[in-house]
Enzyme design. Structure first.
Site, PDB file in Angstrom:
ATOM      1  N   ASP A   1       0.875  -1.165   0.000  1.00 33.43           N
ATOM      2  CA  ASP A   1       0.000   0.000   0.000  1.00 33.43           C
ATOM      3  C   ASP A   1       0.913   1.216   0.000  1.00 33.43           C
ATOM      4  OD1 ASP A   1      -1.655   2.138   0.529  1.00 33.43           O
ATOM      5  OD2 ASP A   1      -2.658   1.237   2.247  1.00 33.43           O
TER       6      ASP A   1
ATOM      7  N   SER B   1      -1.011  13.641 -15.301  1.00 37.02           N
ATOM      8  CA  SER B   1      -2.205  13.824 -16.127  1.00 37.02           C
ATOM      9  C   SER B   1      -2.194  15.236 -16.687  1.00 37.02           C
ATOM     10  CB  SER B   1      -3.468  13.613 -15.281  1.00 37.02           C
ATOM     11  OG  SER B   1      -4.627  14.047 -15.980  1.00 37.02           O
TER      12      SER B   1
ATOM     13  N   TYR C   1      -9.297  15.259  -7.343  1.00 38.06           N
ATOM     14  CA  TYR C   1      -8.386  14.544  -8.249  1.00 38.06           C
ATOM     15  C   TYR C   1      -7.509  15.532  -9.007  1.00 38.06           C
ATOM     16  CZ  TYR C   1      -6.737  11.579 -12.063  1.00 38.06           C
ATOM     17  OH  TYR C   1      -5.947  10.910 -12.953  1.00 38.06           O
TER      18      TYR C   1
ATOM     19  N   LYS D   1      -3.304  16.043  -8.858  1.00 36.10           N
ATOM     20  CA  LYS D   1      -2.400  15.997 -10.006  1.00 36.10           C
ATOM     21  C   LYS D   1      -1.614  17.294 -10.145  1.00 36.10           C
ATOM     22  CE  LYS D   1      -3.074  11.808 -11.396  1.00 36.10           C
ATOM     23  NZ  LYS D   1      -1.968  10.832 -11.323  1.00 36.10           N
TER      24      LYS D   1
END
Length: 252
Positions: A67, A146, A161, A165
């Site tokens: 993890d 991204s 999100y 990024k």
């Protein structure tokens, strides 16, 4: 001088989030190129299954349950990795995207995204840099980022999100400067694809109020693999700090 992936053959790469999607595609291709790979994932069995699909290669895919948001887990994983070989390549690919708003979302969802996408890149990077430095390896770290780490788009329930990024973009550049400051020749790259099909993230399923898909054009995981291979075939003096990949026709 023409370079190829051969400069890494026989070396060891670590790929996080290697159980599916982009991570699995990267791990598989690197092994097929002759690079030993340790695939880190919470679903270790998925990486083991992937290793069975790789044929006719002298390299090996190792599976280690990890993890990447858990410091002790990451330390244990790299202690095992260092008994195999020094780390030469790290691909920070593990990522999650919870569909959640800021104005009424769940804090647990926010923390999961930020822990995985930000802390989950920092912890493996720290351990990989230690391995590279201890073994005098001029290695390569690639953060799978991204285009959303460079621009803010109006995608429903994607605020956290997108923020994660953007944080990864800043962390990648900060680490590049940090490594220069300590005299290290380890290279770090932010690889930022546009929307990718066949992944377990949410982007393809984002629809507007009329039920229409917001995105029409997609990259494949294999396209991201090509970006990774490009970075790995550069000369030692050549540093790809940022590489952005977009599907043809997609304005996002």
């Amino acid at each position: 001088m023409d370079l190829s992936i051969d400069q890494w053959v026989g070396k060891l790469a670590v790929v996080t989030g290697a159980s599916a999607g982009i991570g699995a595609a990267i791990a598989k291709k690197l092994v097929e190129c002759g690079i030993d790979v340790v695939g880190l994932a919470r679903r270790e069995e998925k990486v083991q299954e992937l290793s069975k699909d790789i044929k006719n290669t002298k390299a090996k895919l190792y599976a280690i349950r990890c993890d990447v948001t858990n410091e002790e887990d990451v330390k244990r994983a790299f202690a095992t990795i260092n008994t195999i070989a020094p780390v030469h390549i790290l691909i920070n690919n593990a990522g999650v995207a919870a569909k959640t708003y800021l104005h009424n979302g769940e804090v647990s969802d926010w923390k999961n995204v930020l822990d995985t996408n930000v802390i989950g890149a920092c912890l493996p990077s720290k351990e990989a840099i230690k391995s590279m430095s201890d073994n005098k390896v001029d290695g390569q770290i690639i953060n799978i980022n991204s285009i959303l780490g460079h621009e803010v788009y109006n995608i429903p329930k994607a605020s956290v999100y997108i923020a994660s990024k953007h944080a990864l973009t800043a962390l990648t550049e900060s680490l590049r400067l940090e490594l220069i400051g300590i005299g290290s020749r380890i290279k770090i790259t932010s690889l930022s694809p546009g929307p990718v099909d066949d992944t377990e993230l949410f982007v393809k399923k984002n629809v507007n109020s009329k039920g229409n898909n917001l995105l029409k054009y997609f990259l494949k995981p294999e396209d991201v693999v090509q970006g990774v291979l490009y970075v790995l075939t550069t000369a030692p003096h050549f540093h790809v700090a940022e590489l952005m990949l977009r599907p043809v026709g997609e304005p996002l």
